[in-house]
Design a protein around this motif. Structure first.
Motif, PDB file in Angstrom:
ATOM      1  N   THR A 187      -4.783   7.363  -0.248  1.00 41.51           N
ATOM      2  CA  THR A 187      -4.383   5.982  -0.020  1.00 41.51           C
ATOM      3  C   THR A 187      -4.534   5.161  -1.294  1.00 41.51           C
ATOM      4  OG1 THR A 187      -5.035   6.090   2.294  1.00 41.51           O
ATOM      5  CG2 THR A 187      -4.842   3.904   1.336  1.00 41.51           C
ATOM      6  N   SER A 214      -3.832   1.063  -2.816  1.00 47.93           N
ATOM      7  CA  SER A 214      -3.476  -0.328  -2.520  1.00 47.93           C
ATOM      8  C   SER A 214      -3.106  -1.043  -3.809  1.00 47.93           C
ATOM      9  CB  SER A 214      -4.623  -1.051  -1.823  1.00 47.93           C
ATOM     10  OG  SER A 214      -5.765  -1.122  -2.666  1.00 47.93           O
ATOM     11  N   SER A 269       0.843  -1.192   0.000  1.00 46.45           N
ATOM     12  CA  SER A 269       0.000   0.000   0.000  1.00 46.45           C
ATOM     13  C   SER A 269       0.877   1.239   0.000  1.00 46.45           C
ATOM     14  CB  SER A 269      -0.921   0.005   1.225  1.00 46.45           C
ATOM     15  OG  SER A 269      -0.144   0.023   2.423  1.00 46.45           O
TER      16      SER A 269
END
Length: 251
Positions: free
Chosen positions: A175, A177, A167
């Motif tokens: 964010t 991933s 990540s």
């Protein structure tokens, strides 16, 4: 030029990658299949043996690289800010850059070969942008001898094998991933491996399919990315073209 580039799509982060084939039509190049719902297959490194020959210089690598004539319609070259536009190199760090990767070693995934493996004799990067958040990139690096090329070939796979899931954040702090697994493209060049990266940010997903081929003492990394996967035969045809160009470079 760094391979991973953040593009704005609301709050989503988009990765720009590479791929396509000589003589492919626009329809075949944009044909897609659904992203897999099951876990990706783990990567098991393979060896590249009997690599050898004379390393290629940068001019030869440039001539051997894929061009717009090898790509489907509606793709454009993404110019290098330094080499093509004559701009000053971007600073290595920026107070506004919030990008991170955890584990840190996984930041090397899909970076240009010359960035992952320092010490190449010559290297080039070509980037192309297409419609609907699709992209096509190729980077190549030539090494001093077959031993160095084989070591680079295996090191890249070992990095991928250790980054099945990781990540991070993009430059704006969003964010992101990542999931990485083996793919099953036919072998090209003297040796090759293929893999897939599924990237998700704020509910938006991109799928990148990648082939890395060794041709003599040169490695080339070819990738294609889109919201859904590129047609496998298009990626395969593109990889064949890239390997053939490097095996018989234009004088």
């Amino acid at each position: 030029m760094a391979r991973r580039i953040a593009l704005g799509l609301g709050v989503a982060t988009v990765l720009v990658l590479s791929g396509c084939s000589s003589g492919a039509s626009s329809d075949s190049a944009t044909a897609t299949s659904p992203a897999p719902e099951v876990s990706l297959v783990p990567i098991t490194p393979i060896e590249a043996t009997n690599l050898g020959g004379t390393p290629l210089d940068k001019a030869t690598l440039q001539r051997a690289a894929l061009t717009l004539s090898d790509l489907p319609a509606d793709f454009d070259i993404v110019p290098d800010p330094v080499e093509d536009l004559g701009l000053a190199p971007a600073p290595s760090t920026s107070d506004s850059d919030k990008s991170t990767t955890d584990p840190a070693a996984c930041a090397a995934v899909l970076a240009p070969i010359s960035t992952q493996i320092p010490g190449s004799v010559a290297s080039i990067t070509k980037m192309f942008a297409g419609p609907d958040f699709t992209s096509i990139d190729q980077d190549s690096a030539s090494f001093a001898d077959g031993t160095a090329a084989a070591t680079a070939f295996r090191t890249m796979q070992e990095t991928l094998a250790g980054c099945a899931e990781y990540s991070g954040t993009d430059a704006d702090g969003m964010t992101v991933s990542y999931r990485v697994g083996a793919a099953h493209q036919p072998s090209v060049g003297d040796a090759s491996f293929s893999y897939r990266i599924i990237t998700t940010s704020e509910g938006f997903t991109l799928v990148a399919d990648v082939v890395v081929a060794a041709v003599g003492t040169t490695l080339t990394q070819l990738s294609a990315t889109a919201p859904t996967p590129i047609a496998p035969d298009v990626l395969g045809s593109m990889a064949v073209t890239a390997a053939q160009r490097l095996s018989v470079p234009t004088p």
